[in-house]
Design a protein around this motif. Structure first.
Motif, short mmCIF file in Angstrom:
data_model
loop_
_atom_site.label_atom_id
_atom_site.label_comp_id
_atom_site.label_asym_id
_atom_site.label_seq_id
_atom_site.Cartn_x
_atom_site.Cartn_y
_atom_site.Cartn_z
N LEU A 46 121.62 2.89 3.99
CA LEU A 46 120.88 2.10 3.01
C LEU A 46 119.44 1.87 3.44
O LEU A 46 118.52 1.91 2.62
CB LEU A 46 121.59 0.76 2.79
CG LEU A 46 122.88 0.83 1.95
CD1 LEU A 46 123.68 -0.45 2.10
CD2 LEU A 46 122.54 1.09 0.49
N HIS A 77 121.77 6.06 -2.00
CA HIS A 77 121.53 4.63 -1.83
C HIS A 77 122.49 3.83 -2.70
O HIS A 77 123.11 2.86 -2.24
CB HIS A 77 120.08 4.31 -2.19
CG HIS A 77 119.68 2.91 -1.84
ND1 HIS A 77 119.33 2.52 -0.56
CD2 HIS A 77 119.57 1.78 -2.61
CE1 HIS A 77 119.02 1.24 -0.56
NE2 HIS A 77 119.16 0.77 -1.79
N GLY A 81 125.49 1.46 -1.37
CA GLY A 81 125.47 0.05 -1.73
C GLY A 81 126.76 -0.40 -2.37
O GLY A 81 127.29 -1.48 -2.04
N MET A 158 123.25 -7.83 -1.68
CA MET A 158 124.15 -7.12 -2.58
C MET A 158 123.94 -7.57 -4.03
O MET A 158 123.95 -6.74 -4.95
CB MET A 158 125.60 -7.34 -2.15
CG MET A 158 125.98 -6.56 -0.89
SD MET A 158 127.72 -6.71 -0.44
CE MET A 158 127.73 -8.34 0.32
N GLY A 161 120.63 -6.06 -5.12
CA GLY A 161 120.77 -4.61 -5.27
C GLY A 161 121.54 -4.23 -6.52
O GLY A 161 121.16 -3.32 -7.26
N HIS A 195 113.96 -7.42 -2.28
CA HIS A 195 115.03 -6.54 -1.80
C HIS A 195 114.50 -5.61 -0.71
O HIS A 195 115.18 -5.37 0.30
CB HIS A 195 115.59 -5.74 -2.98
CG HIS A 195 116.85 -5.00 -2.67
ND1 HIS A 195 118.08 -5.63 -2.53
CD2 HIS A 195 117.09 -3.67 -2.45
CE1 HIS A 195 119.01 -4.73 -2.26
NE2 HIS A 195 118.43 -3.54 -2.20
#
Length: 241
Positions: A46, A77, A81, A158, A161, A195
């Motif tokens: 990530l 990515h 995630g 999280m 994201g 982020h």
């Protein structure tokens, strides 16, 4: 000859005493160890892909229409995630069914005065202000705070994201319905920036985390790095209270 035999016998006795003084406690169960290493690998993926998403490749060979390099990076990515979220939910589940050490990083004993004293002592230990390390079967109080804070931070990462991921699926998607509330707190650009800054905070945490583990393995009389491989914490001399 008699002197040599006595010397050898003394060495054997000394080795025996050292062997008897080595004690182990099974701390980290297999699911916890698996989550730790999968989590570590996913964080590396990530961070690397996240860096390139924030700072794209300057150029690619051939026509741009014939390349999908950034698309592949974004896909990796997103996949990493989502896998991180799944393993986090499994880790939360194991906190309920595993041993007491498996749920340590999800709560703080704020009413325990001994825990507060231990956190202050550990701060002094890491700052080289005291010489004698304390022994803990699970995380020491300062590491306990660090890991708890990291878990809270990972939840925020999280959520942000998944919110950014939901933008590509539109406001009618289930992703946006679950995570779109983040855009009521931050604009899209602000959330992107936070982020990305969070990625660098994770990089700093990982460096400190590895340093602290290696330092404890060297300076304290208890194992750290091997514990997350075998699950057993080895204590030299006496066990902690």
């Amino acid at each position: 000859m008699t002197t040599e035999i006595a010397r050898v016998q003394g060495a054997l006795d000394s080795a025996g005493e050292r062997a008897r003084s080595l004690q182990t406690v099974y701390v980290y169960q297999a699911p916890v160890r698996l989550w730790h290493w999968v989590n570590a690998a996913l964080i590396v993926v990530l961070c690397v892909t996240g860096y390139f998403i924030g700072s794209p490749l300057p150029s690619v060979q051939g026509e741009a229409s014939a390349n999908f390099s950034m698309g592949y990076i974004r896909f990796v990515h997103f996949a990493a995630g989502q896998t991180l979220v799944v393993f986090f939910l499994l880790r939360v589940y194991w906190a309920f069914v595993g041993n007491k050490y498996s749920r340590q990083i999800f709560w703080l004993p704020l009413t325990n005065k001994t825990w507060w004293w231990g956190m202050l002592y550990e701060f002094k230990w890491y700052a080289f202000l005291v010489k004698d390390p304390k022994k803990y079967i699970g995380h020491n109080p300062l590491a306990h705070v660090a890991m708890f804070s990291f878990m809270v931070f990972m939840v925020l990462m999280m959520l942000s994201g998944m919110a950014l991921y939901s933008e590509g699926h539109g406001i009618d998607s289930w992703q946006y319905k679950l995570f779109g509330f983040m855009f009521s707190l931050f604009t899209s650009q602000t959330l992107h920036t936070l982020h990305h800054l969070g990625m660098w905070a994770i990089v700093v945490f990982v460096i400190v985390h590895i340093y602290a583990a290696v330092r404890e393995d060297i300076l304290s009389r208890q194992s750290m790095i091997s514990s997350i491989v075998s699950g057993e914490r080895l204590f030299r001399d006496d066990l902690p209270d």
